[in-house]
Structure formats: structure tokens, C-alpha cells
Design a protein around this motif. Sequence first.
Motif, short mmCIF file in Angstrom:
data_model
loop_
_atom_site.label_atom_id
_atom_site.label_comp_id
_atom_site.label_asym_id
_atom_site.label_seq_id
_atom_site.Cartn_x
_atom_site.Cartn_y
_atom_site.Cartn_z
N GLU A 37 13.00 -24.33 -23.49
CA GLU A 37 12.08 -23.70 -24.15
C GLU A 37 11.74 -22.38 -23.40
O GLU A 37 11.30 -21.39 -23.92
N THR A 74 4.65 -24.92 -22.47
CA THR A 74 5.72 -25.87 -23.22
C THR A 74 4.75 -27.20 -23.02
O THR A 74 4.30 -27.65 -21.62
N GLY A 131 3.48 -25.89 -17.84
CA GLY A 131 3.86 -26.85 -18.86
C GLY A 131 3.36 -28.30 -18.50
O GLY A 131 2.90 -28.76 -17.47
N ALA A 177 11.73 -28.55 -21.78
CA ALA A 177 11.12 -27.56 -21.19
C ALA A 177 11.86 -26.37 -20.64
O ALA A 177 11.26 -25.27 -20.77
#
Length: 223
Positions: free
Chosen positions: A160, A138, A113, A157
Amino acid sequence: MSAPLRLVLFDVDGTLVDSQVSIVHAMTASFRAASVAVPDRDAILSIVGLSLPHAMAQLAPDQPTSVQEALVEGYKQAYHAHRLELGAASSPLYPGAREVIETLHAIPEVLLGVATVKSQRGLDALIEVHGLEQYFVTRQVADHHPSKPHPSMVQTALAETGVSEANAAMIGDTSFDMDMAAAAGVTGIGVSWGYHDNSALTAAACVIETFDQLPTTLAKIWT
């Protein structure tokens, strides 16, 4: 038993890409357009990692809010124009960045991410120009969060991806990145090639010198 999911979050400017030329260019153009004394290069690079309103408040603390807001807008316009003019050359990837992203992405339990103070538009354009669309599950940007070192980007993050704090790491070049990681309860790994001196990365668990050290560093942390 399958391995737990891991999350590796990357800062962008000063960590994945060397955007200092564009940053200094845009900041200089913005300050000149507002008839405000241009900060020196070191001062400009010292605020990389802060959201633009916080950065302008630090670079032009004696200016009224209206001028600081004009500096923010001027910077956005100048940076966007510079990116359109130069394309990928405005923010080249650091040596080894792509190879390490590909290596980590190939590990089934590792998710990648981004946590950056770039705007959504700016990050999406950068990812597209470098052909990195498939790697980051992410993407946390300044549009939706308080400025670093607030932990909001990392916390979102984690939410998610469903990864726990103990199985996540934040990779960055500034004290803001490392302090954000610490505030969110994840491991901070500093990089030596960015815009803050190693001595500023006091909250980092360690500092790596080259990108190819990252996979083994993560493996040691998670063993």
C-alpha cells in the motif's frame, strides 16, 4: 537526492496502548458466560497478538469448535461494552506514545501504520478516541488477514505504501509481532513494556525500554 520512504508499523495492544484490563475483563466475562473455566491472567495475556479464533483454540483447546466460536463472540461483545463504558480509559496510551508518533509523523519520508489483531471497528474506535486519525496511512486488521505471525499484514502495508522491506520496521511487544516481521523480511523492534517477556522476543533486532528510544533506534537501523 531525496531520502527513501520509510515505514514504521505499530502493533496496538501492549505496544501503543495498555489494554490488559479490558482484555482480561472481556475474556473472563466470555468464559463465564459459556460456563468454561476462566484461564488465569498470565495465560490470557500470553495470547494477546493472536486473532481471536486462534487465541480461543489455545485457551480452550479441549472445547469443541462451537464453544470456541461462542467464546469469540462473547469476548467481542464484552470488550465492546467495556470500551463504551470507559472510553479512552479502557485502553490508555503508554507514556511517550503520542509524542513519538507526532515526532515520527513530522519527518517527511517516514510513513506510519498499524498492524493489529483488532477488528476494523475496534481499531477505528481506538484511533478516534485518542485523536490519532491523521497519523496512520495504512491500517491492517484481523478482519482481512490470517493471524500473526503470518506476514500478510506487513506485506499488504508495504504494498500500500510502496516501501521496501529494507526500509520498514515493525514495533511490537510479542513474539507474534517479531516473528511476523521476520517472516516479512522487515526489521522487528521489540518493546519491553508489553505482554510478552523480553526473552520471548528472539526474532527482534533489538528491544527498547522506553518509547523515546524509538526515533534514535530507527535512525541507527536505517543509517
